[in-house]
Design an enzyme around this catalytic site. Structure first.
Site, PDB file in Angstrom:
ATOM      1  N   GLU A   6      -1.098  -9.264   3.533  1.00 32.06           N
ATOM      2  CA  GLU A   6      -0.367  -8.998   2.290  1.00 32.06           C
ATOM      3  C   GLU A   6       0.552 -10.150   1.895  1.00 32.06           C
ATOM      4  OE1 GLU A   6      -0.690  -6.757   4.719  1.00 32.06           O
ATOM      5  OE2 GLU A   6      -1.706  -5.056   3.784  1.00 32.06           O
ATOM      6  N   HIS A  16       3.035   5.582   3.789  1.00 32.47           N
ATOM      7  CA  HIS A  16       2.024   5.479   2.725  1.00 32.47           C
ATOM      8  C   HIS A  16       2.415   6.300   1.503  1.00 32.47           C
ATOM      9  CE1 HIS A  16      -0.360   4.150   6.174  1.00 32.47           C
ATOM     10  NE2 HIS A  16      -1.293   3.715   5.354  1.00 32.47           N
TER      11      HIS A  16
END
Lengths: 335, 336
Positions: A67, A136
């Site tokens: 990322e 999440h």
């Protein structure tokens, strides 16, 4: 992208985003999609879908699970001529890329005295409600809203999802799009062709006299649902969809508060130090304060990570019943 | 039959014109004098903040940029004055930035850690160790997609080789076969931490095989050795053969920044490296091969001194930014 918008049909929020990317990829060779599993897999939430089949792996690029590096690649590419649309698989994973977003993308133009722009679009699937627990399910948009140099939008409808994504691509500066995951399958009218939903402009979703509800993302849908129930109880709620949290559309909010005299802020992110605090302070610091008939009320997320247990998960963020209760109390006078 | 005489001639002398070598010498000297000038201004209280000087590393910056044109990009580091000058920046505008003036490259908004001439392909110095690595990969991706033929050179220090950004960047550059050259200026210390204590490999170049790219390590104080190693990597990138990693082993004479008390290294060590002065090495090579005479060098040196003096005067007499413009350049002003 000058095609006139004409016929209106129904699409899901995810389909609307995909259509925006399809239009952009077709119209501008500089547009590339970069993300994890956005190619043959179609994206974790099937937003990119089959775009890779149409545009190939050079335009719809699967990246390694990196990322920080991937975000930096998007920054560098944006500085040097491409128009990347970067997808975080979950907005939570942006925590791994904060360096590139906050120190680089947001600041490079300023640090270099205006010599470069970073026309970068980043997409963040956000929010709770999927049973995916604490890592999440977060709503981190206010973090990004705190950084000058970034623009931050939260589309609440399929129409705005498409229009704000296309507007983000037209924008010369980095635009962060927070997409609530529970909205992906919601459907609504979406104009054909290319159109732009203005960044920095809120939308008045429902007119009302008794109180103003300022909501973001999925809370807009919940607030509208609550407003219908409230109407049956004699409370006429005005609902503003903030749409952009940086820059905030001050005037739309203040104008509404001057009219109703009551303000309820509803957002999914943790309540403390969030968008509700900003909206409240904005009103308190303005002439609209004089119009308040009751203290401002904020409904935000609980002061805990998003829990796994479904009852706890629901309890961790405002629900329609909470909005009805909060609005009813607020409308009845000083709370 | 190999021409042994030719083999004894350094790569730089065999490869570059006398004009190019003379210009390289001038740039190395300009970097040295720029930084000495900046340090003097700081000591006199004319410059605030901090600065990271690269005195002793001039051969790395100039040698590495020999194969680049203005169309090629670089990303630089917090110790970036040398890269900036090597890539063609004007020292007057650099000093103006140091002095926080509107005439500076960053209009006084960036200072020492962000000075860059974007028009010359410098995408910026960077205050974050490793921050430029993924950005360089992105610039290389853009060059490949847009078929510009440009190469991106990514400067970073030994400290950055332990950042996650380094590993992610090298992996992606390799997977996507991008035209980027990773140039590690190993000056032996990440602030105070010696590479032996921070890094699990003996040479930063040993990181390269993990990313399936060529890795070489050369004496970063030897202009010709630097130019030779980096030119090979640039050619390979330009030919579409993907990225390379080149380690330039060098040394910074000064401390990490202005707060450094040099407690982590000995005077003897510093003296040892000062004896390997890259400028002295460059001068000796140019004299030996008849590229420049002592007189030529004295003339270049005098002209560089004047350029620095004029640049400081220009910076001192430039206007600062207006306070009303404090938020200008945060976003692109679409009206202008």
């Amino acid at each position: 992208m000058n095609v006139q918008a004409d016929a209106v049909r129904t699409l899901s929020y995810a389909e609307a985003l995909r259509e925006a990317m399809d239009i952009a990829l077709g119209a501008d060779q500089r547009v590339v999609l970069i993300g994890e599993d956005i190619g043959i897999y179609g994206g974790a939430f099937q937003v990119t879908g089959d775009l890779v089949e149409k545009y190939g792996e050079d335009r719809v690029m699967d990246m390694p699970i990196s990322e920080l590096g991937g975000a930096g690649v998007a920054v560098g590419a944006a500085m040097t001529g491409l128009r990347p649309i970067f997808e975080f698989q979950f907005s939570d994973f942006a925590t791994l890329a904060m360096e590139q977003i906050v120190n680089q993308a947001a600041k490079v133009r300023y640090m270099l005295g205006g010599a470069v722009s970073v026309p970068l679009v980043m997409r963040f699937p956000a929010g709770s409600g999927t049973g995916a627990a604490a890592q999440h399910s977060q709503s981190l948009e206010a973090w990004f809203g705190h950084v000058p140099g970034l623009k931050v939008v939260q589309p609440a409808t399929p129409e705005d999802a498409k229009g704000l994504l296309l507007a983000a691509l037209e924008d010369p500066d980095p635009v962060m799009i927070f997409e609530h995951k529970l909205l992906y399958k919601t459907r609504g009218p979406v104009p054909e062709g290319a159109y732009l939903t203005p960044i920095g402009k809120a939308s008045l979703r429902r007119e009302g006299r008794d109180l103003t509800i300022v909501a973001t993302a999925i809370m807009v849908q919940k607030a509208l649902e609550a407003a219908e129930v409230l109407a049956g109880e004699g409370v006429d709620a005005e609902v503003i969809d903030l749409r952009t949290i940086r820059p905030i559309d001050r005037e739309t909010v203040l104008e509404s508060v001057r009219k109703t005299g009551r303000l309820l802020c509803v957002y999914e992110a943790v309540k403390t130090l969030g968008i509700g605090a900003e909206i409240s302070a904005m009103v308190a610091e303005s002439d609209a304060f004089d119009f308040l008939d009751a203290p401002i009320v904020r409904l935000g997320g609980a002061e805990c990570p998003i829990p796994y247990n479904p009852d706890l998960e629901r309890a961790a963020v405002p629900q329609v019943a909470d909005i009805i209760a909060g609005a009813t109390d607020l409308a009845q006078g000083r709370t | 039959m190999p021409d042994t005489a030719a083999e004894n001639i350094p790569f730089a002398v065999r490869t570059y014109s006398a004009e190019a070598l003379s210009e390289a010498f001038r740039k190395m000297l300009l970097i040295r004098k720029f930084e000495e000038g900046a340090e003097a201004c700081y000591t006199r209280g004319q410059i605030h903040g901090t600065m990271h000087l690269s005195i002793g590393q001039e051969a790395s910056a100039v040698g590495a940029c020999m194969g680049l044109s203005d169309a090629d990009k670089i990303t630089s580091t917090h110790r970036g004055h040398g890269h900036c000058i090597a890539k063609g920046a004007d020292v007057a505008r650099m000093f103006a930035e140091f002095f926080g003036k509107e005439t500076g490259y960053c209009k006084g908004r960036g200072g020492s850690m962000h000075i860059a001439d974007v028009a010359k392909g410098n995408l910026g110095a960077n205050g974050i160790v490793g921050g430029g690595l993924p950005i360089a990969v992105g610039a290389a991706l853009a060059a490949k997609r847009l078929c510009t033929g440009a190469v991106t050179m990514c400067f970073f220090g030994d400290g950055a080789n332990n950042e996650g950004a380094f590993h992610e960047a090298l992996n992606m550059a390799s997977v996507w076969a991008l035209p980027v050259v990773f140039v590690c200026e190993n000056n032996r210390y990440g602030m105070s931490n010696a590479v032996e204590k921070s890094t699990a490999v003996a040479s930063i170049a040993d990181r390269a095989p993990a990313y399936s790219m060529p890795g070489t390590s050369v004496d970063g104080n030897d202009f010709s050795a630097v130019a030779e190693a980096v030119e090979a990597a640039v050619s390979s990138a330009r030919a579409g053969e993907g990225p390379s990693l080149v380690e330039l082993v060098t040394y910074r004479w000064r401390g990490h920044s202005k707060s450094d008390r040099n407690r982590y290294r000995s005077k003897e060590e510093i003296a040892e490296w000062m004896a390997k002065d890259p400028l002295a090495g460059m001068s000796a090579m140019l004299l030996e091969h008849g590229i420049l005479s002592e007189g030529d060098m004295a003339e270049i040196s005098a002209s560089v001194e004047r350029e620095i003096e004029d640049a400081i005067e220009y910076a001192r007499h430039s206007a600062g930014p207006e306070q009303a413009e404090i938020t200008r350049y945060v976003y692109t002003d679409l009206a202008s």
